[in-house]
Design a protein around this motif. Sequence first.
Motif, PDB file in Angstrom:
ATOM      1  N   THR A  98       0.857  -1.181   0.000  1.00 54.64           N
ATOM      2  CA  THR A  98       0.000   0.000   0.000  1.00 54.64           C
ATOM      3  C   THR A  98       0.890   1.227   0.000  1.00 54.64           C
ATOM      4  N   GLU A 100       1.020   5.215   0.717  1.00 49.41           N
ATOM      5  CA  GLU A 100       0.299   6.123   1.605  1.00 49.41           C
ATOM      6  C   GLU A 100       0.118   7.496   0.977  1.00 49.41           C
ATOM      7  N   SER A 129      -3.523   3.847   0.242  1.00 49.95           N
ATOM      8  CA  SER A 129      -4.034   3.898   1.608  1.00 49.95           C
ATOM      9  C   SER A 129      -4.144   5.355   2.035  1.00 49.95           C
ATOM     10  N   TYR A 130      -5.177   5.636   2.796  1.00 51.00           N
ATOM     11  CA  TYR A 130      -5.383   6.971   3.341  1.00 51.00           C
ATOM     12  C   TYR A 130      -5.226   6.967   4.858  1.00 51.00           C
ATOM     13  N   ALA A 132      -1.942   5.983   7.297  1.00 47.10           N
ATOM     14  CA  ALA A 132      -0.594   5.462   7.545  1.00 47.10           C
ATOM     15  C   ALA A 132      -0.440   4.948   8.968  1.00 47.10           C
ATOM     16  N   ASN A 138       3.786   6.364  10.326  1.00 44.27           N
ATOM     17  CA  ASN A 138       3.098   7.625  10.076  1.00 44.27           C
ATOM     18  C   ASN A 138       3.939   8.814  10.509  1.00 44.27           C
ATOM     19  N   TYR A 141       6.771   9.414   8.037  1.00 40.03           N
ATOM     20  CA  TYR A 141       6.256   9.981   6.783  1.00 40.03           C
ATOM     21  C   TYR A 141       5.914  11.458   6.963  1.00 40.03           C
ATOM     22  N   HIS A 162       3.808   0.602   2.608  1.00 35.07           N
ATOM     23  CA  HIS A 162       3.628  -0.418   3.634  1.00 35.07           C
ATOM     24  C   HIS A 162       3.701  -1.788   2.978  1.00 35.07           C
TER      25      HIS A 162
END
Length: 189
Positions: A98, A100, A129-130, A132, A138, A141, A162
């Motif tokens: 996925t 992000e 993906s929305y 993280a 997260n 990032y 991910h």
Amino acid sequence: MEDLVETPIPNGQRVVKKSAGTPILITSFRPWKAHQGMNTSDVLVQQVRDSLPSNTMALRWLPVNFDLAPIRVISHMVQYRPKVVICCGMAETRKTLTVEQWGTHGQHQLSTPVDLQVLIRQTVHTRISYDAGDFVCNRLYYRVLQHLAGQAEQQTAVLFVHVPLITTANQAVLEFDFLKIVEYLNGIG
């Protein structure tokens, strides 16, 4: 392709450097739970290392720490000025790679500059993906995106990927998709 030269740095971390040119920086985490003998983000990077572009650097075994992981990645970004940064983390419950859309901190969201809809068209089984998560992935990032937001002169493509658990059934497609992601970002970065 050139042989990799691995340079040890503190805390078991290693930077893998290849030939000259504006680099691609790929990061991975060390395991963080007792039952995990490995982190799939690091396993995937190792599995595809011989197929990565010659300008790739891998910053492996980042500490699973909200502050140290971003500090280490950002310091390497400042030092090497990569055109692409791909941060990778493990997502045990997901079934596909996925990518992000954004990192969050409190009520703030920072989005990747990469057009993810175009990116995933290059892949077979990768999803957007929305979320993280609420953990170190997260935070890393968000902090990397925050750092770049303050660097007007630096045009860097940043993405967080991910990685699910790797099995014999999904290994080939995970490797294929990851290499397609790197190829796409190397072309636009």
